[in-house]
Design a protein around this motif. Structure first.
Motif, PDB file in Angstrom:
ATOM      1  N   ASN A  39       0.837  -1.212   0.000  1.00  0.00           N
ATOM      2  CA  ASN A  39       0.000   0.000   0.000  1.00  0.00           C
ATOM      3  C   ASN A  39       0.867   1.255   0.000  1.00  0.00           C
ATOM      4  OD1 ASN A  39      -2.433  -1.474   0.167  1.00  0.00           O
ATOM      5  ND2 ASN A  39      -3.324   0.052   1.532  1.00  0.00           N
ATOM      6  N   ARG A  65       0.378  -3.623   6.789  1.00  0.00           N
ATOM      7  CA  ARG A  65      -0.504  -2.911   7.712  1.00  0.00           C
ATOM      8  C   ARG A  65      -1.961  -3.286   7.546  1.00  0.00           C
ATOM      9  NH1 ARG A  65       2.388  -2.574  11.011  1.00  0.00           N
ATOM     10  NH2 ARG A  65       4.127  -1.158  11.202  1.00  0.00           N
ATOM     11  N   GLY A  66      -2.671  -3.323   8.667  1.00  0.00           N
ATOM     12  CA  GLY A  66      -4.121  -3.447   8.662  1.00  0.00           C
ATOM     13  C   GLY A  66      -4.717  -2.093   9.001  1.00  0.00           C
ATOM     14  N   LYS A  71      -0.656  -4.461  12.691  1.00  0.00           N
ATOM     15  CA  LYS A  71       0.320  -5.218  11.894  1.00  0.00           C
ATOM     16  C   LYS A  71      -0.402  -6.283  11.065  1.00  0.00           C
ATOM     17  CE  LYS A  71       4.447  -8.054  12.765  1.00  0.00           C
ATOM     18  NZ  LYS A  71       5.282  -7.601  11.688  1.00  0.00           N
ATOM     19  N   TRP A  72      -0.006  -6.417   9.799  1.00  0.00           N
ATOM     20  CA  TRP A  72      -0.494  -7.517   8.961  1.00  0.00           C
ATOM     21  C   TRP A  72       0.688  -8.438   8.673  1.00  0.00           C
ATOM     22  CZ3 TRP A  72      -4.968  -9.633   7.792  1.00  0.00           C
ATOM     23  CH2 TRP A  72      -4.994 -10.601   6.798  1.00  0.00           C
ATOM     24  N   TRP A  80       0.187 -10.649  -1.509  1.00  0.00           N
ATOM     25  CA  TRP A  80       0.099  -9.324  -0.903  1.00  0.00           C
ATOM     26  C   TRP A  80       0.188  -8.316  -2.031  1.00  0.00           C
ATOM     27  CZ3 TRP A  80      -0.974 -11.989   3.090  1.00  0.00           C
ATOM     28  CH2 TRP A  80      -0.152 -12.978   3.599  1.00  0.00           C
ATOM     29  N   PHE A  81      -0.893  -7.618  -2.314  1.00  0.00           N
ATOM     30  CA  PHE A  81      -0.841  -6.688  -3.442  1.00  0.00           C
ATOM     31  C   PHE A  81      -1.773  -5.499  -3.245  1.00  0.00           C
ATOM     32  CE2 PHE A  81      -4.783  -7.773  -5.821  1.00  0.00           C
ATOM     33  CZ  PHE A  81      -5.128  -8.960  -5.194  1.00  0.00           C
ATOM     34  N   GLY A 134      -7.608 -10.066   4.328  1.00  0.00           N
ATOM     35  CA  GLY A 134      -7.963  -8.760   4.884  1.00  0.00           C
ATOM     36  C   GLY A 134      -7.731  -7.693   3.819  1.00  0.00           C
ATOM     37  N   ASN A 156      -3.931 -15.055   2.514  1.00  0.00           N
ATOM     38  CA  ASN A 156      -3.061 -16.127   3.012  1.00  0.00           C
ATOM     39  C   ASN A 156      -3.166 -17.304   2.051  1.00  0.00           C
ATOM     40  OD1 ASN A 156      -2.642 -14.509   5.249  1.00  0.00           O
ATOM     41  ND2 ASN A 156      -4.146 -15.568   6.512  1.00  0.00           N
TER      42      ASN A 156
HETATM   43  C1  BT5 Z   1      -6.982  -5.963   7.711  1.00  0.00           C
HETATM   44  O1  BT5 Z   1      -6.922  -5.091   8.760  1.00  0.00           O
HETATM   45  O2  BT5 Z   1      -7.460  -7.061   7.723  1.00  0.00           O
HETATM   46  C2  BT5 Z   1      -6.348  -5.378   6.433  1.00  0.00           C
HETATM   47  C3  BT5 Z   1      -5.167  -6.169   5.974  1.00  0.00           C
HETATM   48  C4  BT5 Z   1      -4.658  -5.660   4.636  1.00  0.00           C
HETATM   49  C5  BT5 Z   1      -3.357  -6.295   4.251  1.00  0.00           C
HETATM   50  C6  BT5 Z   1      -2.927  -5.920   2.862  1.00  0.00           C
HETATM   51  S1  BT5 Z   1      -1.563  -6.859   2.307  1.00  0.00           S
HETATM   52  C7  BT5 Z   1      -1.338  -5.819   0.948  1.00  0.00           C
HETATM   53  C8  BT5 Z   1      -1.559  -4.411   1.458  1.00  0.00           C
HETATM   54  N1  BT5 Z   1      -0.366  -3.845   2.025  1.00  0.00           N
HETATM   55  C9  BT5 Z   1      -0.497  -3.596   3.342  1.00  0.00           C
HETATM   56  O3  BT5 Z   1       0.390  -3.098   4.065  1.00  0.00           O
HETATM   57  N2  BT5 Z   1      -1.732  -3.929   3.734  1.00  0.00           N
HETATM   58  C10 BT5 Z   1      -2.523  -4.463   2.649  1.00  0.00           C
HETATM   59  P1  BT5 Z   1      -7.667  -5.336  10.148  1.00  0.00           P
HETATM   60  O4  BT5 Z   1      -9.115  -5.641   9.927  1.00  0.00           O
HETATM   61  O5  BT5 Z   1      -7.321  -4.172  10.969  1.00  0.00           O
HETATM   62  O6  BT5 Z   1      -7.028  -6.661  10.711  1.00  0.00           O
HETATM   63  C11 BT5 Z   1      -5.724  -6.673  11.235  1.00  0.00           C
HETATM   64  C12 BT5 Z   1      -5.654  -7.832  12.223  1.00  0.00           C
HETATM   65  O7  BT5 Z   1      -5.694  -9.084  11.502  1.00  0.00           O
HETATM   66  C13 BT5 Z   1      -4.377  -7.868  13.016  1.00  0.00           C
HETATM   67  O8  BT5 Z   1      -4.459  -7.048  14.157  1.00  0.00           O
HETATM   68  C14 BT5 Z   1      -4.285  -9.354  13.387  1.00  0.00           C
HETATM   69  O9  BT5 Z   1      -5.129  -9.631  14.486  1.00  0.00           O
HETATM   70  C15 BT5 Z   1      -4.890 -10.044  12.185  1.00  0.00           C
HETATM   71  N3  BT5 Z   1      -3.862 -10.512  11.215  1.00  0.00           N
HETATM   72  C16 BT5 Z   1      -2.634 -10.018  10.961  1.00  0.00           C
HETATM   73  N4  BT5 Z   1      -2.028 -10.699   9.963  1.00  0.00           N
HETATM   74  C17 BT5 Z   1      -2.890 -11.666   9.582  1.00  0.00           C
HETATM   75  C18 BT5 Z   1      -2.852 -12.692   8.593  1.00  0.00           C
HETATM   76  N5  BT5 Z   1      -1.835 -12.853   7.759  1.00  0.00           N
HETATM   77  N6  BT5 Z   1      -3.939 -13.502   8.507  1.00  0.00           N
HETATM   78  C19 BT5 Z   1      -5.011 -13.368   9.313  1.00  0.00           C
HETATM   79  N7  BT5 Z   1      -5.100 -12.413  10.268  1.00  0.00           N
HETATM   80  C20 BT5 Z   1      -4.049 -11.571  10.403  1.00  0.00           C
END
Ligand code: BT5
Length: 274
Positions: A39, A65-66, A71-72, A80-81, A134, A156
């Motif tokens: 992102n 990032r989420g 943290k993601w 991851w895109f 996510g 994933n």
């Molecule tokens: C999300 O946020 O679910 C958004 C994630 C978006 C990731 C993509 S990857 C490509 C692009 N570049 C980035 O930097 N971001 C985007 P949220 O609803 O806030 O959920 C975050 C929470 O999901 C974390 O606090 C963890 O609890 C959980 N989490 C982290 N990594 C995970 C994973 N790989 N699989 C499942 N849950 C995860």
């Protein structure tokens, strides 16, 4: 005995391009072995290049990032895109891009793998009740209008669940864990970009009703008892629907209705049947 927990084979861009039928999304397609966050890179490029569709992919992210800067976790083997979009709609419609991306992911996982992928409001896709994807949409606006949006998707895919931290194991899954095999990420990415291009065309024409209808048919939590955490407050009720803006409509005790625009949702009791 050691089991390979991640797939070290890099993504083949030429294979993705063979599967891609888009005119806009995925042009150009830029691949990095490692990035802080796709992102972040997509936003940088969007500020410099006027075009729509630029797509950034990373094999792994060191600062994925989420929402709310969470943290993601992004090991290699995942998908991851981030895509730069420039829909000519008013800025207030941009949050619906997250719904659009979740529809694209759930439809594609159903079509390619027969998985019963379900959307969980506002930005997750689940398989068997566990998070497999996510979405993080970030936008740059100028007054009422949208300059650009970056839609970031984290799926994933080809790594074992054991690669994720212990704290995430019970709430998450990977395609490899669900299918008991590895998938061709190139096919998945190509199909996702095709789906996103077609949904984005409707989005730009403001055909939001069609999008919301598709969302409803893929959302697993409608009818369920849920708890939504909004700014530290816990709101409990039954998830009834989403409104025109993509906000969740809840029926609270005493039949009072409340609409929430953002938050973290937990299903406390599944709907009996839909
Ligand atoms: C999300 O946020 O679910 C958004 C994630 C978006 C990731 C993509 S990857 C490509 C692009 N570049 C980035 O930097 N971001 C985007 P949220 O609803 O806030 O959920 C975050 C929470 O999901 C974390 O606090 C963890 O609890 C959980 N989490 C982290 N990594 C995970 C994973 N790989 N699989 C499942 N849950 C995860």
């Amino acid at each position: 005995m050691s089991r390979k927990l991640t797939n070290a084979e890099p993504l083949s861009l030429s294979e993705v391009k063979n599967h891609l039928r888009t005119r806009v999304v995925g042009h150009p397609l830029v691949y990095f072995r490692e990035l802080t966050s796709t992102n972040q890179m997509a936003k940088l490029l969007a500020e410099k290049l006027p075009r729509e569709g630029t797509t950034i992919i990373a094999e792994r992210q060191t600062e994925g990032r989420g929402r709310l800067n969470r943290k993601w976790v992004s090991p290699s083997g995942g998908l991851w895109f981030s895509i730069v979009l420039r829909p000519k709609v008013q800025a207030r419609h941009l949050p619906k891009l997250t719904l659009m991306a979740s529809v694209a992911v759930a439809k594609t996982l159903r079509r390619l793998y027969g998985l019963r992928a379900e959307i969980k409001w506002p930005n997750d896709v689940l398989v068997n009740g566990k998070k497999v994807c996510g979405i993080l949409t970030e936008a740059e606006t100028k007054g009422e209008s949208a300059e650009f949006a970056v839609v970031g998707i984290g799926l994933n895919a080809n790594f074992d669940l054991m690669v994720l931290p212990k704290s995430l194991e019970s709430s998450s899954t990977t395609l490899r864990n669900e299918l008991k095999r590895e998938i061709r990420r190139e096919v998945l990415l190509g199909s996702l970009l095709d789906e996103i291009e077609s949904l984005n065309e409707s989005f730009s024409k403001e055909h939001f009703d069609r999008l919301l209808d598709q969302w409803r048919s893929l959302a697993g939590m409608i009818g369920a008892s849920v708890e939504v955490r909004v700014d530290g407050e816990k709101v409990q009720g039954q998830a009834v629907d989403i409104d025109q803006d993509g906000a969740l409509i809840l029926r609270l005790k005493d039949d009072v209705t409340r609409t929430v625009s953002f938050g973290d949702l937990t299903v406390t009791k599944l709907a009996i049947s839909r």
